[in-house]
Design an enzyme around this catalytic site. Structure first.
Site: not given
Ligand code: GAL
Length: 376
Positions: A111-112, A137, A206-208, A276, A313, A341
């Site tokens: 994250n940020r 990240h 960071h799995s989708y 998000d 997240q 996440e």
């Molecule tokens: C997520 C983040 C999003 C975006 C994404 C990657 O974890 O919360 O804002 O950056 O990763 O595209």
């Protein structure tokens, strides 16, 4: 007496056989093969963890969960994570401007971090920026973008990486171990780390997910065991407030379709271009607890997320716009997948009142998340 002894022996050997067959049943088949080479020639392997209908494949590049096959309620098996068919696809995406971090291990700080700066032990650290004026990240070359060492373990694979003192701007030599194991539908991810200088650590995967295997995730029903979330500013940095989800589109305490409120006229949804945000988990203790449940009514597939972390997240794939061609050349359109996440809150190093993400020199970082797949 003699008969009783024979009976006892029969019962004991029966029990032993039952235990043995259970143990054999629980053993996941683990194999590895080459997945290709990095542009500099470094070889990358892919590990396959198979247990019955469930199969996870993990690459040593980025520790990426390349595919996760799970059955639907009729036994039809589908891959439920987004990504690419080959190594080149991941390398290209992770080094490009639309890095989506598909399936990867994220670190040193998931994250940020606002303005890419934080202070620790009275010293200021500056990280390379890769998300507007912020660090995201782990920066431009995070843990998703390196080749990990790997060895097979019971039911899985163990990955290790040494992030050197000063790498990506972070203090301390950080030795990281991530163990992926699969037993039936439970994909367990265990993260450990040690450092020789005080540092900050926040690791996640960071799995989708798309439990239908195609289309978008707007009909997926989501439950988040969280009464509060961390609202953000325009740069998606938490304002510091822990806001109640009461009467907001952020209330997922009861299973709700993701699409039901995603387009509501809500300032936080506008800022996030959808969901998000980090949810503050309602924790009972510090052990593994259920954080989220995702259900696809069409296929009957269900994913439960268990974690010991303070936050999660939920990112609804808002930056996917069809420009990335994923597995089978398929364009990943808006909301083609979603991320859950497990993590410390974003920008924690700059929020002393958030749970601390600091790891002291010599201390052990250890956290577990389980993605538990089943059907209903
Ligand atoms: C997520 C983040 C999003 C975006 C994404 C990657 O974890 O919360 O804002 O950056 O990763 O595209």
């Amino acid at each position: 007496m003699g008969n009783a002894r024979i009976l006892r022996d029969v019962i004991i050997s029966g029990l032993c056989l039952a235990l043995l067959s259970m143990a054999m049943e629980a053993t996941t088949k683990v194999t590895s093969q080459p997945f290709g080479k990095m542009p500099d020639g470094t070889p990358v392997e892919i590990f396959t963890l198979g247990d019955g209908a469930y199969e996870a494949r993990i690459a040593t590049y980025g520790g990426v969960l390349v595919s996760m096959k799970t059955p639907d309620r009729n036994g039809k098996v589908t891959d439920v994570v987004l990504g690419f068919d080959d190594l080149a696809g991941f390398v290209r995406n992770f080094n490009g401007t639309s890095d989506a971090y598909f399936g990867a291990i994220i670190g040193r700080y998931a994250n940020r971090i606002a303005h890419g700066t934080f202070a620790l032990d009275g010293r200021k650290y500056s990280l390379p920026l890769n998300n507007g004026e912020n660090s995201l990240h782990g920066g431009p070359r995070g843990f998703n973008n390196v080749v990990w060492k790997a060895k097979p373990i019971a039911n899985g694979v163990e990955l290790t990486y040494l992030s050197k003192d000063g790498e990506a701007g972070y203090p301390g030599n950080l030795t990281v171990t991530v163990r992926y194991t699969l037993t039936k539908g439970d994909l367990r991810i265990e993260y450990s780390a040690t450092t020789d200088k005080d540092t900050v650590v926040n690791l996640t995967n960071h799995s989708y997910f798309n439990l239908a295997g195609d289309g978008d995730i707007l009909n997926h029903q989501l439950t988040l065991h969280a009464s509060r979330f961390t609202p953000v500013d325009a740069g998606l940095i938490p304002t510091g407030e822990l806001k109640s989800v009461d009467s907001t589109p952020f209330d997922f305490r009861k299973a709700t379709a993701i699409g039901a409120r995603i387009n509501a006229d809500d300032q936080q949804l506008h800022l996030g271009h959808g969901y998000d945000h980090n949810w503050v988990l309602d924790r009972k203790g510090s052990d593994l607890e259920e954080a989220a449940e995702l259900y696809d009514p069409r296929s009957g597939r269900m994913l439960k997320v268990l974690t010991d972390q303070p936050g999660i997240q939920f990112y609804s794939g808002n930056f996917l716009d069809g420009s990335i061609k994923g597995k089978g050349g398929k364009p990943y359109a808006l909301h083609a997948g979603l991320c859950l996440e497990t993590q410390h809150f974003p920008d924690s190093p700059n929020h002393p009142d958030f749970p601390s993400a600091e790891l002291k020199a010599g201390a052990h970082y250890h956290t577990v998340t389980v993605f538990s797949f089943s059907t209903r």
